[in-house]
Motif scaffolding. Structure first.
Motif, short mmCIF file in Angstrom:
data_model
loop_
_atom_site.label_atom_id
_atom_site.label_comp_id
_atom_site.label_asym_id
_atom_site.label_seq_id
_atom_site.Cartn_x
_atom_site.Cartn_y
_atom_site.Cartn_z
N GLY A 184 18.99 20.63 -37.79
CA GLY A 184 19.63 19.42 -37.77
C GLY A 184 18.43 18.66 -36.46
N GLY A 185 17.08 18.62 -37.03
CA GLY A 185 16.46 18.51 -35.79
C GLY A 185 15.50 19.76 -34.48
N LYS B 253 18.50 17.21 -49.50
CA LYS B 253 19.21 18.15 -50.13
C LYS B 253 19.44 18.93 -48.56
N ARG B 254 19.69 20.24 -48.13
CA ARG B 254 19.66 20.90 -47.21
C ARG B 254 18.66 21.79 -46.87
N ARG B 255 17.75 21.56 -46.42
CA ARG B 255 17.22 23.23 -46.01
C ARG B 255 17.50 24.22 -46.04
N ALA C 60 23.10 12.54 -43.01
CA ALA C 60 22.00 13.13 -43.70
C ALA C 60 22.88 13.32 -45.29
N GLY C 61 23.92 14.21 -44.46
CA GLY C 61 24.75 15.19 -46.21
C GLY C 61 25.52 14.47 -46.60
N SER C 62 26.26 13.26 -46.07
CA SER C 62 26.65 12.36 -46.72
C SER C 62 25.38 11.38 -47.45
#
Length: 150
Positions: free
Chosen positions: A53-54, A46-48, A39-41
């Motif tokens: 990571g689940g 947006k990082r919460r 997701a980060g790529s």
């Protein structure tokens, strides 16, 4: 004129913008510093700050501890004398049920506090859980019957 809008920090130089995607030799080529997959790529990520990571989040695993008086505060629905004057006729009974029927607030089992804003010209019977000092004075001057239900 100096305002918050045009304040500038002059104690350190402005950070230079990262130029990403400008070749492998730049250090930020190919994946542009975002790593490989995930997701980060992706764009729009947006990082919460609590996301793991689940995995079930740590703060949700921990018990709620301590005491908070806010859990025990008595919450009143405030109603002004002017609102009562506009919504009710002579001889009506003003209480939590009739106020919710007239749309002043939602729900029936609310505690009602009468506030002294405005004038009350109609002769009504008021049943409320609390009264402000100014409301009590105005009701006594107008010789209007009012009761405490709490």
């Amino acid at each position: 004129m100096l305002t918050l809008a045009n304040l500038k920090n002059t104690t350190r130089p402005a950070k230079e913008m990262k130029r990403v995607g400008r070749g492998l030799g730049s250090g930020l080529g190919k994946t542009c510093g975002r790593g490989e997959k995930g997701a980060g790529s992706r764009s729009g990520y947006k990082r919460r700050h609590t996301y793991e990571g689940g995995q079930f989040r740590l703060f949700m695993k921990l018990p709620i501890r301590g005491f908070n008086n806010a859990n025990f505060t008595v919450k009143y629905e405030a109603v002004n004398l002017a609102q009562i004057d506009a919504l009710f006729e002579n001889g009506d009974v003003v209480n939590g049920a009739t106020l919710s029927e007239r749309g002043v607030f939602k729900g029936r089992n609310k505690l009602v506090k009468i506030l002294g804003t405005g004038e009350l010209t109609k002769k009504v019977t008021i049943e409320a859980d609390a009264y402000s000092d100014s409301a009590k004075q105005k009701l006594q001057q107008a010789k209007i019957e009012f009761k405490l239900t709490r």
